[in-house]
Write an enzyme that holds these catalytic residues in place. Structure first.
Site, PDB file in Angstrom:
ATOM      1  N   HIS A 305     -20.091 -36.880 -27.936  1.00  0.00           N
ATOM      2  CA  HIS A 305     -18.855 -36.120 -28.084  1.00  0.00           C
ATOM      3  C   HIS A 305     -19.205 -34.669 -28.356  1.00  0.00           C
ATOM      4  O   HIS A 305     -20.185 -34.383 -29.026  1.00  0.00           O
ATOM      5  CB  HIS A 305     -18.027 -36.678 -29.250  1.00  0.00           C
ATOM      6  CG  HIS A 305     -16.588 -36.266 -29.170  1.00  0.00           C
ATOM      7  ND1 HIS A 305     -16.144 -35.077 -29.674  1.00  0.00           N
ATOM      8  CD2 HIS A 305     -15.516 -36.883 -28.623  1.00  0.00           C
ATOM      9  CE1 HIS A 305     -14.841 -34.985 -29.435  1.00  0.00           C
ATOM     10  NE2 HIS A 305     -14.439 -36.057 -28.801  1.00  0.00           N
ATOM     11  N   ASP A 362     -13.597 -44.108 -26.888  1.00  0.00           N
ATOM     12  CA  ASP A 362     -13.462 -44.828 -25.628  1.00  0.00           C
ATOM     13  C   ASP A 362     -14.416 -45.991 -25.483  1.00  0.00           C
ATOM     14  O   ASP A 362     -14.305 -46.773 -24.542  1.00  0.00           O
ATOM     15  CB  ASP A 362     -13.685 -43.859 -24.455  1.00  0.00           C
ATOM     16  CG  ASP A 362     -12.528 -42.902 -24.311  1.00  0.00           C
ATOM     17  OD1 ASP A 362     -11.402 -43.324 -24.613  1.00  0.00           O
ATOM     18  OD2 ASP A 362     -12.749 -41.757 -23.916  1.00  0.00           O
TER      19      ASP A 362
HETATM   20  N1  CMC Z   1     -25.515 -40.530 -22.388  1.00  0.00           N
HETATM   21  C1  CMC Z   1     -26.740 -39.952 -22.282  1.00  0.00           C
HETATM   22  N2  CMC Z   1     -27.004 -38.684 -22.636  1.00  0.00           N
HETATM   23  C2  CMC Z   1     -25.989 -37.947 -23.111  1.00  0.00           C
HETATM   24  C3  CMC Z   1     -24.680 -38.471 -23.248  1.00  0.00           C
HETATM   25  C4  CMC Z   1     -24.474 -39.810 -22.864  1.00  0.00           C
HETATM   26  N3  CMC Z   1     -23.248 -40.365 -22.960  1.00  0.00           N
HETATM   27  N4  CMC Z   1     -23.852 -37.519 -23.741  1.00  0.00           N
HETATM   28  C5  CMC Z   1     -24.612 -36.422 -23.912  1.00  0.00           C
HETATM   29  N5  CMC Z   1     -25.907 -36.688 -23.531  1.00  0.00           N
HETATM   30  C6  CMC Z   1     -27.032 -35.753 -23.606  1.00  0.00           C
HETATM   31  C7  CMC Z   1     -26.966 -34.733 -22.480  1.00  0.00           C
HETATM   32  O1  CMC Z   1     -27.709 -35.165 -21.350  1.00  0.00           O
HETATM   33  C8  CMC Z   1     -27.554 -33.507 -23.134  1.00  0.00           C
HETATM   34  O2  CMC Z   1     -28.970 -33.665 -23.117  1.00  0.00           O
HETATM   35  P1  CMC Z   1     -29.898 -32.341 -23.003  1.00  0.00           P
HETATM   36  O3  CMC Z   1     -29.631 -31.540 -24.237  1.00  0.00           O
HETATM   37  O4  CMC Z   1     -31.303 -32.909 -22.963  1.00  0.00           O
HETATM   38  O5  CMC Z   1     -29.499 -31.639 -21.749  1.00  0.00           O
HETATM   39  C9  CMC Z   1     -27.117 -33.601 -24.601  1.00  0.00           C
HETATM   40  O6  CMC Z   1     -26.896 -35.011 -24.829  1.00  0.00           O
HETATM   41  C10 CMC Z   1     -25.853 -32.825 -24.898  1.00  0.00           C
HETATM   42  O7  CMC Z   1     -24.864 -33.201 -23.930  1.00  0.00           O
HETATM   43  P2  CMC Z   1     -23.796 -32.188 -23.323  1.00  0.00           P
HETATM   44  O8  CMC Z   1     -23.279 -32.754 -22.054  1.00  0.00           O
HETATM   45  O9  CMC Z   1     -24.375 -30.806 -23.292  1.00  0.00           O
HETATM   46  O10 CMC Z   1     -22.697 -32.231 -24.464  1.00  0.00           O
HETATM   47  P3  CMC Z   1     -21.172 -31.897 -24.287  1.00  0.00           P
HETATM   48  O11 CMC Z   1     -20.672 -31.584 -25.641  1.00  0.00           O
HETATM   49  O12 CMC Z   1     -20.969 -30.854 -23.232  1.00  0.00           O
HETATM   50  O13 CMC Z   1     -20.552 -33.248 -23.722  1.00  0.00           O
HETATM   51  C11 CMC Z   1     -19.447 -35.317 -23.526  1.00  0.00           C
HETATM   52  C12 CMC Z   1     -19.795 -34.152 -24.454  1.00  0.00           C
HETATM   53  C13 CMC Z   1     -18.407 -36.207 -24.206  1.00  0.00           C
HETATM   54  C14 CMC Z   1     -18.830 -34.792 -22.219  1.00  0.00           C
HETATM   55  C15 CMC Z   1     -20.729 -36.123 -23.214  1.00  0.00           C
HETATM   56  O14 CMC Z   1     -21.267 -36.643 -24.402  1.00  0.00           O
HETATM   57  C16 CMC Z   1     -20.491 -37.245 -22.202  1.00  0.00           C
HETATM   58  O15 CMC Z   1     -20.512 -37.000 -21.003  1.00  0.00           O
HETATM   59  N6  CMC Z   1     -20.245 -38.508 -22.697  1.00  0.00           N
HETATM   60  C17 CMC Z   1     -19.904 -39.592 -21.821  1.00  0.00           C
HETATM   61  C18 CMC Z   1     -18.425 -39.512 -21.449  1.00  0.00           C
HETATM   62  C19 CMC Z   1     -17.509 -39.909 -22.594  1.00  0.00           C
HETATM   63  O16 CMC Z   1     -17.717 -40.915 -23.260  1.00  0.00           O
HETATM   64  N7  CMC Z   1     -16.442 -39.115 -22.796  1.00  0.00           N
HETATM   65  C20 CMC Z   1     -15.416 -39.407 -23.784  1.00  0.00           C
HETATM   66  C21 CMC Z   1     -15.324 -38.388 -24.857  1.00  0.00           C
HETATM   67  S1  CMC Z   1     -14.309 -38.974 -26.223  1.00  0.00           S
HETATM   68  C22 CMC Z   1     -12.726 -39.122 -25.578  1.00  0.00           C
HETATM   69  C23 CMC Z   1     -12.102 -37.818 -25.313  1.00  0.00           C
HETATM   70  O17 CMC Z   1     -11.956 -37.012 -26.256  1.00  0.00           O
HETATM   71  O18 CMC Z   1     -11.699 -37.573 -24.185  1.00  0.00           O
END
Ligand code: CMC
Length: 427
Positions: A305, A362
């Protein structure tokens, strides 16, 4: 912290006020930065940018805290109802008994949609994704309620808000009914908000529908868990769309469009699909390895998240609710066992520990919604239904904020500099 921040830009110092909220990080007020320095800030994804002031929801992502108007989400989920939380988000305080019954009455009197709206559904293919239908039909509401679109009139704003909260379950249930080829059911205002939605979704005109009180309670709690989440992508979309003075129903359609994405509300659907794909706990290591592989775009859906760097407090309630629903329905689901095992393995894996990736709301919601009988394609629709309350509360707050301006970010331009047009024959 001091009450000014000093930026040193090209050898010159500039002071900016530091604002403090009631709790949470201080905020450097850089509104005069461009005027004074000629420079912008660069913050794709708004990771360090507060786009507004808000009194509605507070999240401490490091501690896993979520408060609505100061009340912890766990307490609201346990003791309150979705209608009470809706009142709280919209009005700032919990309602008295009379206020709550008045609010319930008002919402129940707006549950029907214009008969003409039903014809919109017939324009969609039967296999259309219900979120596509939601975007279209909620946007179409803007053509129906001309008496509640003066956004500067607080009374009209409140009527539009009540209409949205009341009609969204009717529209969501119609989207479901359309996809399964069953007739639409009119609302039954003798039922609760959530009971009425369950009946419109799972009932048929040919026979009476008994609302199961335990499922009604679980569903109501799921709605509470999704009601608001401060400046998330879809809420920011609603605020941005609304900042131009746009029609409130059209703004909600914009929020629905944003919520649909798999990184946001679409993750509940993606998480359950992923759990089915994993199938059995012995295949978990393979998927964990893929999630860690930089060359594989796969991510563990329902994990991670932007704000929570700790267990999402909504996931805690959701996991407990899954158990309760399974007990009530006297069912078990191997997918839940896979989810529990996946969580355990991920939470002990250095990659997830180091990046502070925990289950989010989720991760378990798909398991429970499918046990209740919803197809996966409806999961994000249910999220949209509940989040409508947050969207309208935030939209109202934005309109009355004296600092509010049309949202208009700036950019770091990296394209070609000025050049002369060359006629096509000479290129
Ligand atoms: N599985 C594997 N690696 C992950 C995941 C994951 N679910 N989420 C983040 N990472 C890694 C990502 O690869 C990155 O690694 P690095 O620093 O080596 O590049 C690091 O963790 C930080 O990730 P980010 O994408 O820069 O973080 P963000 O804050 O932009 O993204 C997120 C947050 C929710 C989009 C992401 O965690 C994700 O894609 N999760 C899966 C989708 C999900 O479950 N979304 C629901 C969110 S909660 C409901 C809502 O509020 O809508």
């Amino acid at each position: 912290m001091t009450d000014t921040a000093t930026f040193d830009l090209a050898g010159k110092n500039f002071d900016y006020p530091v604002l403090s909220g009631s709790v949470g990080p201080d905020v450097v007020d850089i509104r005069k930065l461009y005027g004074q320095t000629g420079a912008f800030t660069y913050d794709p994804g708004f990771t360090s940018t507060a786009s507004c002031r808000s009194e509605i929801t507070y999240i401490d992502g490091d501690e896993g805290v979520l408060l609505h108007r100061g009340y912890p989400i766990g307490e609201l989920a346990e003791k309150s109802s979705f209608m009470e939380v809706a009142y709280l988000l919209l009005n700032g305080e919990l309602p008295s008994a009379d206020e709550l019954s008045g609010f319930n009455h008002t919402i129940s009197r707006h549950t029907m949609v214009h008969e003409q709206l039903a014809t919109f559904f017939r324009g969609f293919r039967r296999d259309a994704h219900p979120m596509a239908i939601m975007c279209g039909v909620v946007g179409a509401l803007s053509a129906f309620y001309h008496d509640s679109t003066d956004i500067h009139d607080p009374q009209q704003r409140m009527i539009a808000s009540h209409r949205l909260i009341a009609k969204i379950p009717t529209i969501a249930a119609m989207a479901y009914k359309y996809s399964v080829g069953q007739p639409f059911l009119y609302p039954d205002n003798s039922l609760s908000y959530t009971g009425n939605f369950l009946r419109m979704t799972f009932g048929v005109p040919a026979e009476p529908y008994e609302v199961n009180p335990a499922i009604e309670r679980a569903m109501d709690r799921i709605f509470i868990l999704h009601a608001d989440h401060e400046q998330n992508a879809s809420t920011s979309t609603v605020r941005l769309a609304g900042s131009s003075g746009a029609n409130p129903f059209a703004c909600m359609a914009a929020g629905i469009a944003c919520l649909w994405g798999p990184a946001h509300g679409g993750a509940n659907e993606a998480a359950l699909n992923m759990l089915h794909e994993i199938g059995t706990p012995d295949r978990i290591p393979e998927f964990i390895a893929r999630a860690k592989d930089k060359n594989d775009p796969f991510r563990l859906m329902g994990f991670g998240h932007r704000v929570y760097k700790n267990y999402d407090p909504r996931a805690t309630v959701m996991q407990k609710t899954v158990r309760e629903v399974f007990e009530t329905l006297n069912v078990s689901d191997p997918v839940f066992e896979t989810a529990l095992k996946l969580e355990e393995i991920a939470l002990n894996d250095p990659y997830f520990i180091e990046k502070k990736l925990f289950p989010n709301v989720d991760f378990y919601s798909g398991v429970i919604l499918s046990a209740i009988g919803f197809p996966t394609s409806m999961f994000t629709v249910l999220f949209a239904l509940a989040r409508t309350v947050g969207w309208v509360a935030q939209w109202n707050e934005m309109i009355t904020d004296p600092d509010q301006k049309i949202g208009r970010p700036r950019q770091l331009y990296t394209g070609p500099t000025q050049r002369s047009y060359v006629p096509v024959g000479e290129r």
